[in-house]
Design a protein around this motif. Structure first.
Motif, PDB file in Angstrom:
ATOM      1  N   SER A 237       0.831  -1.198   0.000  1.00  0.00           N
ATOM      2  CA  SER A 237       0.000   0.000   0.000  1.00  0.00           C
ATOM      3  C   SER A 237       0.867   1.249   0.000  1.00  0.00           C
ATOM      4  N   THR A 238       0.415   2.246  -0.736  1.00  0.00           N
ATOM      5  CA  THR A 238       0.967   3.588  -0.680  1.00  0.00           C
ATOM      6  C   THR A 238      -0.128   4.519  -0.188  1.00  0.00           C
ATOM      7  N   GLU A 239       0.180   5.327   0.826  1.00  0.00           N
ATOM      8  CA  GLU A 239      -0.754   6.339   1.311  1.00  0.00           C
ATOM      9  C   GLU A 239      -0.126   7.714   1.095  1.00  0.00           C
ATOM     10  N   TRP A 240      -0.790   8.514   0.264  1.00  0.00           N
ATOM     11  CA  TRP A 240      -0.277   9.811  -0.154  1.00  0.00           C
ATOM     12  C   TRP A 240      -1.254  10.879   0.324  1.00  0.00           C
ATOM     13  N   THR A 241      -0.806  11.699   1.252  1.00  0.00           N
ATOM     14  CA  THR A 241      -1.628  12.753   1.825  1.00  0.00           C
ATOM     15  C   THR A 241      -0.828  14.060   1.799  1.00  0.00           C
ATOM     16  N   PRO A 242      -1.438  15.198   2.055  1.00  0.00           N
ATOM     17  CA  PRO A 242      -0.694  16.457   1.989  1.00  0.00           C
ATOM     18  C   PRO A 242       0.551  16.440   2.864  1.00  0.00           C
ATOM     19  N   GLY A 243       1.711  16.563   2.222  1.00  0.00           N
ATOM     20  CA  GLY A 243       2.976  16.617   2.936  1.00  0.00           C
ATOM     21  C   GLY A 243       3.532  15.295   3.398  1.00  0.00           C
ATOM     22  N   HIS A 244       2.885  14.171   3.068  1.00  0.00           N
ATOM     23  CA  HIS A 244       3.333  12.863   3.545  1.00  0.00           C
ATOM     24  C   HIS A 244       3.162  11.809   2.451  1.00  0.00           C
ATOM     25  N   VAL A 245       4.126  10.901   2.352  1.00  0.00           N
ATOM     26  CA  VAL A 245       3.954   9.659   1.622  1.00  0.00           C
ATOM     27  C   VAL A 245       4.412   8.531   2.535  1.00  0.00           C
ATOM     28  N   ARG A 246       3.574   7.507   2.645  1.00  0.00           N
ATOM     29  CA  ARG A 246       3.877   6.356   3.495  1.00  0.00           C
ATOM     30  C   ARG A 246       3.738   5.080   2.665  1.00  0.00           C
ATOM     31  N   PHE A 247       4.667   4.146   2.920  1.00  0.00           N
ATOM     32  CA  PHE A 247       4.657   2.862   2.239  1.00  0.00           C
ATOM     33  C   PHE A 247       4.422   1.757   3.266  1.00  0.00           C
ATOM     34  N   PHE A 248       3.625   0.744   2.884  1.00  0.00           N
ATOM     35  CA  PHE A 248       3.281  -0.352   3.782  1.00  0.00           C
ATOM     36  C   PHE A 248       3.453  -1.686   3.057  1.00  0.00           C
ATOM     37  N   VAL A 249       3.930  -2.687   3.784  1.00  0.00           N
ATOM     38  CA  VAL A 249       3.985  -4.068   3.312  1.00  0.00           C
ATOM     39  C   VAL A 249       3.323  -4.927   4.379  1.00  0.00           C
ATOM     40  N   ASP A 250       2.274  -5.639   3.997  1.00  0.00           N
ATOM     41  CA  ASP A 250       1.521  -6.492   4.919  1.00  0.00           C
ATOM     42  C   ASP A 250       1.050  -5.715   6.146  1.00  0.00           C
ATOM     43  N   GLY A 251       0.593  -4.479   5.920  1.00  0.00           N
ATOM     44  CA  GLY A 251       0.058  -3.650   6.977  1.00  0.00           C
ATOM     45  C   GLY A 251       1.083  -2.918   7.808  1.00  0.00           C
ATOM     46  N   ARG A 252       2.347  -3.208   7.623  1.00  0.00           N
ATOM     47  CA  ARG A 252       3.430  -2.612   8.422  1.00  0.00           C
ATOM     48  C   ARG A 252       4.071  -1.464   7.658  1.00  0.00           C
ATOM     49  N   GLU A 253       4.197  -0.311   8.309  1.00  0.00           N
ATOM     50  CA  GLU A 253       4.831   0.829   7.656  1.00  0.00           C
ATOM     51  C   GLU A 253       6.321   0.553   7.470  1.00  0.00           C
ATOM     52  N   THR A 254       6.757   0.629   6.203  1.00  0.00           N
ATOM     53  CA  THR A 254       8.166   0.394   5.887  1.00  0.00           C
ATOM     54  C   THR A 254       8.881   1.664   5.477  1.00  0.00           C
ATOM     55  N   GLY A 255       8.147   2.755   5.225  1.00  0.00           N
ATOM     56  CA  GLY A 255       8.775   4.000   4.832  1.00  0.00           C
ATOM     57  C   GLY A 255       7.845   5.176   4.994  1.00  0.00           C
ATOM     58  N   HIS A 256       8.423   6.337   5.286  1.00  0.00           N
ATOM     59  CA  HIS A 256       7.663   7.573   5.459  1.00  0.00           C
ATOM     60  C   HIS A 256       8.567   8.725   5.087  1.00  0.00           C
ATOM     61  N   ASP A 257       8.084   9.622   4.230  1.00  0.00           N
ATOM     62  CA  ASP A 257       8.881  10.785   3.840  1.00  0.00           C
ATOM     63  C   ASP A 257       7.977  12.002   3.780  1.00  0.00           C
ATOM     64  N   THR A 258       8.549  13.147   4.130  1.00  0.00           N
ATOM     65  CA  THR A 258       7.823  14.412   4.087  1.00  0.00           C
ATOM     66  C   THR A 258       8.511  15.427   3.186  1.00  0.00           C
ATOM     67  N   ARG A 259       9.601  15.045   2.565  1.00  0.00           N
ATOM     68  CA  ARG A 259      10.391  15.973   1.758  1.00  0.00           C
ATOM     69  C   ARG A 259       9.857  16.031   0.331  1.00  0.00           C
ATOM     70  N   GLY A 260       9.435  17.198  -0.114  1.00  0.00           N
ATOM     71  CA  GLY A 260       9.053  17.374  -1.506  1.00  0.00           C
ATOM     72  C   GLY A 260       7.968  16.421  -1.961  1.00  0.00           C
ATOM     73  N   VAL A 261       6.937  16.236  -1.150  1.00  0.00           N
ATOM     74  CA  VAL A 261       5.836  15.337  -1.503  1.00  0.00           C
ATOM     75  C   VAL A 261       4.968  15.995  -2.576  1.00  0.00           C
ATOM     76  N   PRO A 262       4.593  15.285  -3.626  1.00  0.00           N
ATOM     77  CA  PRO A 262       3.774  15.894  -4.684  1.00  0.00           C
ATOM     78  C   PRO A 262       2.466  16.463  -4.139  1.00  0.00           C
ATOM     79  N   ASP A 263       1.996  17.534  -4.784  1.00  0.00           N
ATOM     80  CA  ASP A 263       0.720  18.124  -4.387  1.00  0.00           C
ATOM     81  C   ASP A 263      -0.179  18.385  -5.589  1.00  0.00           C
ATOM     82  N   GLY A 264       0.098  17.699  -6.694  1.00  0.00           N
ATOM     83  CA  GLY A 264      -0.714  17.828  -7.894  1.00  0.00           C
ATOM     84  C   GLY A 264      -1.114  16.476  -8.437  1.00  0.00           C
ATOM     85  N   PRO A 265      -1.944  16.436  -9.472  1.00  0.00           N
ATOM     86  CA  PRO A 265      -2.498  15.173  -9.975  1.00  0.00           C
ATOM     87  C   PRO A 265      -1.445  14.271 -10.616  1.00  0.00           C
ATOM     88  N   LEU A 266      -1.462  12.996 -10.225  1.00  0.00           N
ATOM     89  CA  LEU A 266      -0.603  11.961 -10.795  1.00  0.00           C
ATOM     90  C   LEU A 266      -1.429  10.695 -10.979  1.00  0.00           C
TER      91      LEU A 266
END
Length: 302
Positions: A237-266
């Motif tokens: 799973s990827t969860e993309w919210t304002p100022g945050h991107v989080r990555f999950f494998v089997d429900g467990r967060e494996t990564g989180h970044d707040t640097r330069g997170v996109p804020d437009g349509p992709l």
């Protein structure tokens, strides 16, 4: 290392209603084996089965388990209609699959060509992508990439859920397994454009499953290992919210970044292609990834 099919950019505008949402209540905290808290995804589970319904600040716009469906090889064809826009479609598909899916058209080069690899790939959804039952009856999307015996380019596949094309923020989940691994094949499921890129999962299928974040505007990439083996079932799973991107494998967060997170349509591109590292695919070889469900969500209130 992130990757994308460099010549193709997904840029048309998309209007998404956004509101202020209290995120604290959206995420559950579960204890790890070492006693430290570990963030789980917004659905609060490993989601072995297809999750249905909204999760925290995300509302579901796609829930596909492929059960009861039969879409043979050859059906994912004639897809160069309104390419790279939310109006893209397959001429060879009918019904809900025509409504819900698109893919990079036949003949587009995969990332390996722009990287100068000796073995490169060309997208061919018509002879790599199908839907049907597994031997146990489970409905799946099958993506079988292969290289011709004469040593020509790898036949690659990048499928795109239309419901979340050109969308700002969201949650993107699937349950996947590489059912046949071989050197020279990889995945990089990604959102990219405008100098921004989020890749999850990514990696050669004979190596570890990882994630990468390339901040908008440059800067050091974020690298997040997630699992040692593509050949086990995993919920990603990827969860993309304002100022945050989080990555999950089997429900467990494996990564989180707040640097330069996109804020437009992709768009969410489920990209599978020839390897960018290690040996290239051997002539006559093949490899396959199975997808047993896909769920996607918009961000904010309905």
């Amino acid at each position: 290392m992130g990757s994308h099919a460099a010549p193709h950019h997904l840029r048309p505008p998309f209007l998404l209603v956004s509101v202020t949402v209290v995120l604290v209540a959206a995420f559950l905290w579960l204890p790890r084996a070492d006693g430290a808290p570990a963030r789980t995804d917004a659905c609060g589970s490993t989601a072995v089965r297809l999750p249905r319904g909204d999760c925290g600040p995300f509302w579901q716009v796609l829930a596909e388990d492929f059960n009861g469906d039969l879409v043979p090889l050859g059906s994912f064809s004639d897809c160069d209609h309104h390419a790279d826009t939310s109006g893209a479609y397959f001429g060879g598909l009918r019904g809900t699959f025509r409504d819900n899916w698109w893919a990079y058209p036949t003949g587009w080069p995969d990332t390996a060509r722009s990287r100068g690899r000796e073995v490169v790939g060309v997208y061919h959804p018509e002879d790599t992508v199908s839907v049907g039952p597994a031997p146990d009856g489970d409905g799946r999307m099958f993506i079988r990439m292969w290289r011709p015996a004469d040593g020509g380019p790898v036949h690659s596949a990048a499928v795109v859920p239309r419901a979340v094309m050109d969308m700002t923020y969201g949650k993107y989940s699937a349950r996947i397994k590489v059912t046949k691994a071989a050197p020279g094949y990889k995945s990089a499921w990604l959102h990219y454009g405008g100098g921004c890129e989020m890749d999850h999962p990514e990696g050669e299928w004979t190596g570890p499953l990882s994630s990468f974040h390339h901040p908008c505007g440059g800067g050091e990439q974020g690298y997040f290992p997630g699992s040692d083996d593509w050949t086990d079932w995993h919920t990603v799973s990827t969860e993309w919210t304002p100022g945050h991107v989080r990555f999950f494998v089997d429900g467990r967060e494996t990564g989180h970044d707040t640097r330069g997170v996109p804020d437009g349509p992709l768009s969410w591109v489920m990209q599978n292609e020839s390897a960018l590292e290690g040996p290239g695919a051997a002539p006559g070889s093949s490899a396959q990834i199975d997808i047993t469900w896909v769920a996607a969500y918009a961000y904010g209130w309905k």
